[in-house]
Design a protein around this motif. Structure first.
Motif, PDB file in Angstrom:
ATOM      1  N   LEU A  84       0.841  -1.190   0.000  1.00  0.00           N
ATOM      2  CA  LEU A  84       0.000   0.000   0.000  1.00  0.00           C
ATOM      3  C   LEU A  84       0.882   1.248   0.000  1.00  0.00           C
ATOM      4  O   LEU A  84       1.288   1.746   1.045  1.00  0.00           O
ATOM      5  N   ASP A  85       1.194   1.751  -1.187  1.00  0.00           N
ATOM      6  CA  ASP A  85       2.097   2.895  -1.289  1.00  0.00           C
ATOM      7  C   ASP A  85       1.559   4.019  -2.170  1.00  0.00           C
ATOM      8  O   ASP A  85       2.284   4.954  -2.505  1.00  0.00           O
ATOM      9  N   GLN A  86       0.285   3.960  -2.548  1.00  0.00           N
ATOM     10  CA  GLN A  86      -0.295   5.026  -3.348  1.00  0.00           C
ATOM     11  C   GLN A  86      -0.440   6.304  -2.517  1.00  0.00           C
ATOM     12  O   GLN A  86      -0.571   6.263  -1.304  1.00  0.00           O
ATOM     13  N   ALA A  87      -0.430   7.436  -3.189  1.00  0.00           N
ATOM     14  CA  ALA A  87      -0.558   8.722  -2.510  1.00  0.00           C
ATOM     15  C   ALA A  87      -1.874   8.793  -1.741  1.00  0.00           C
ATOM     16  O   ALA A  87      -2.909   8.272  -2.181  1.00  0.00           O
ATOM     17  N   GLY A  88      -1.827   9.436  -0.587  1.00  0.00           N
ATOM     18  CA  GLY A  88      -3.028   9.640   0.212  1.00  0.00           C
ATOM     19  C   GLY A  88      -3.220   8.659   1.342  1.00  0.00           C
ATOM     20  O   GLY A  88      -4.157   8.807   2.130  1.00  0.00           O
ATOM     21  N   TYR A  89      -2.358   7.680   1.437  1.00  0.00           N
ATOM     22  CA  TYR A  89      -2.508   6.655   2.482  1.00  0.00           C
ATOM     23  C   TYR A  89      -1.525   6.879   3.636  1.00  0.00           C
ATOM     24  O   TYR A  89      -0.434   7.430   3.470  1.00  0.00           O
ATOM     25  N   ALA A  90      -1.931   6.394   4.800  1.00  0.00           N
ATOM     26  CA  ALA A  90      -1.020   6.202   5.927  1.00  0.00           C
ATOM     27  C   ALA A  90      -1.357   4.838   6.499  1.00  0.00           C
ATOM     28  O   ALA A  90      -2.520   4.563   6.809  1.00  0.00           O
ATOM     29  N   ARG A  91      -0.374   3.971   6.583  1.00  0.00           N
ATOM     30  CA  ARG A  91      -0.621   2.629   7.129  1.00  0.00           C
ATOM     31  C   ARG A  91       0.097   2.478   8.462  1.00  0.00           C
ATOM     32  O   ARG A  91       1.223   2.937   8.624  1.00  0.00           O
ATOM     33  N   ALA A  92      -0.594   1.856   9.391  1.00  0.00           N
ATOM     34  CA  ALA A  92      -0.076   1.733  10.755  1.00  0.00           C
ATOM     35  C   ALA A  92      -0.007   0.278  11.160  1.00  0.00           C
ATOM     36  O   ALA A  92      -0.873  -0.527  10.803  1.00  0.00           O
ATOM     37  N   ALA A  93       1.015  -0.071  11.913  1.00  0.00           N
ATOM     38  CA  ALA A  93       1.147  -1.416  12.475  1.00  0.00           C
ATOM     39  C   ALA A  93       1.558  -1.295  13.937  1.00  0.00           C
ATOM     40  O   ALA A  93       2.323  -0.406  14.315  1.00  0.00           O
ATOM     41  N   LEU A  94       1.030  -2.198  14.744  1.00  0.00           N
ATOM     42  CA  LEU A  94       1.314  -2.246  16.180  1.00  0.00           C
ATOM     43  C   LEU A  94       1.737  -3.668  16.521  1.00  0.00           C
ATOM     44  O   LEU A  94       1.103  -4.624  16.075  1.00  0.00           O
ATOM     45  N   ASN A  95       2.816  -3.793  17.287  1.00  0.00           N
ATOM     46  CA  ASN A  95       3.250  -5.144  17.654  1.00  0.00           C
ATOM     47  C   ASN A  95       3.382  -5.306  19.164  1.00  0.00           C
ATOM     48  O   ASN A  95       3.427  -4.335  19.924  1.00  0.00           O
ATOM     49  N   PHE A  96       3.405  -6.555  19.582  1.00  0.00           N
ATOM     50  CA  PHE A  96       3.804  -6.952  20.925  1.00  0.00           C
ATOM     51  C   PHE A  96       4.921  -7.964  20.741  1.00  0.00           C
ATOM     52  O   PHE A  96       4.722  -9.008  20.107  1.00  0.00           O
ATOM     53  N   HIS A  97       6.092  -7.639  21.266  1.00  0.00           N
ATOM     54  CA  HIS A  97       7.272  -8.488  21.103  1.00  0.00           C
ATOM     55  C   HIS A  97       7.704  -8.983  22.477  1.00  0.00           C
ATOM     56  O   HIS A  97       7.855  -8.195  23.417  1.00  0.00           O
ATOM     57  N   LEU A  98       7.900 -10.286  22.618  1.00  0.00           N
ATOM     58  CA  LEU A  98       8.244 -10.893  23.896  1.00  0.00           C
ATOM     59  C   LEU A  98       9.651 -11.461  23.851  1.00  0.00           C
ATOM     60  O   LEU A  98      10.058 -12.073  22.853  1.00  0.00           O
ATOM     61  N   LYS A  99      10.373 -11.279  24.950  1.00  0.00           N
ATOM     62  CA  LYS A  99      11.738 -11.800  25.050  1.00  0.00           C
ATOM     63  C   LYS A  99      11.973 -12.328  26.452  1.00  0.00           C
ATOM     64  O   LYS A  99      11.774 -11.628  27.447  1.00  0.00           O
ATOM     65  N   ASP A 100      12.407 -13.582  26.536  1.00  0.00           N
ATOM     66  CA  ASP A 100      12.678 -14.203  27.825  1.00  0.00           C
ATOM     67  C   ASP A 100      13.925 -13.582  28.447  1.00  0.00           C
ATOM     68  O   ASP A 100      14.941 -13.374  27.774  1.00  0.00           O
TER      69      ASP A 100
END
Length: 268
Positions: free
Chosen positions: A168-184
């Protein structure tokens, strides 16, 4: 975030100046003028583009370039299996202030259930993924990523799968991602959550920057409270270990009075 702090300092100065007009009008005018200038500067400050030089996580692969981000982390005294289950099961009702802050963010308007208007007792990630967010990555016990388009041009469409999201790289967009990363870790499990937003062109970048700077304080507070809710849920799944052992009987009630959590520098 400097721009957000400057914006709210300017708004506060403007409000204080308006109140002072009735008793010390000159001081009030100075504060109003300074507040308006500060707020304007905050909204016009340039945005810095960032890049993941080394791609270590699924989030790095999905959003390797971004302009807006926030990152928070906690170390909790529980095995990562318990923390992973808590990430999936925690509800909006367990996250202090979540429903209040999202009510303010939508200006109190009613609407369909979604991440900004969640039911109190349904797992919050389940609400997200059934109301517009895509599950973009799910490495059991290690990392979970969700995402969506948070800005679209007229006639635009939401991505429908991971490949669609990445391309998704067309003009007019904003894309968001959220993660949860776990480390012992020796002390338990480090849980990190990071949000990244990539705006596809300068106009979208400028538009989203104004929105981001306005919501950032509330968004950051929600993320911190979210992690603390995960911590509480994860630590209820274990009991104190005997000397020489890290944990005992995962899944049994854990005495919260003996739970220990380390707050890392990002949240200090």
């Amino acid at each position: 975030m400097f721009a957000s702090a400057l914006l709210y300092a300017g708004l506060s100065a403007t409000l204080l100046g308006a109140l002072l007009l009735f008793v010390r009008w000159k001081a009030g005018l100075i504060l109003i003028g300074g507040g308006v200038v500060a707020s304007g500067v905050a909204l016009l400050l340039p945005v810095r583009r960032q890049t993941a030089v080394v791609r270590e996580t699924t989030l790095d692969e999905l959003v390797p370039v971004w302009q807006f981000s926030e990152r928070h982390q906690l170390v909790m005294r529980s095995p990562c299996d318990s923390a992973w289950k808590a990430v999936h099961d925690v509800t909006a009702g367990e996250i202090t202030g979540f429903r209040t802050l999202t009510w303010l963010r939508r200006f109190g308007r009613p609407g369909p259930e979604n991440l900004l208007n969640p039911p109190a007792h349904e797992p919050i990630l389940r609400v997200a993924t059934r109301t517009g967010f895509l599950l973009l990555g799910d490495q059991r016990g290690h990392e979970l990523v969700i995402g969506t388009a948070v800005m679209m041009p007229p006639g635009g469409r939401h991505p429908v799968n991971r490949a669609d999201f990445v391309s998704l790289d067309q003009a007019g967009y904003a894309r968001a991602a959220l993660n949860f990363h776990l480390k012992d870790e020796p002390a338990g499990c480090r849980v990190t959550t990071e949000t990244r937003v990539f705006a596809t062109d300068r106009e979208s970048e400028r538009a989203f920057s104004r929105y981001w700077r306005a919501i950032y304080p509330g968004s950051a507070l929600i993320r911190r409270m979210w992690l603390r809710a995960i911590k509480r849920r994860a630590e209820r799944m274990i009991v104190p270990a005997s000397p020489g052992e890290r944990f005992a009987n995962p899944g049994a009630p854990y005495g919260s009075s003996r739970a220990t959590v380390a707050l890392l520098p990002d949240d200090a």
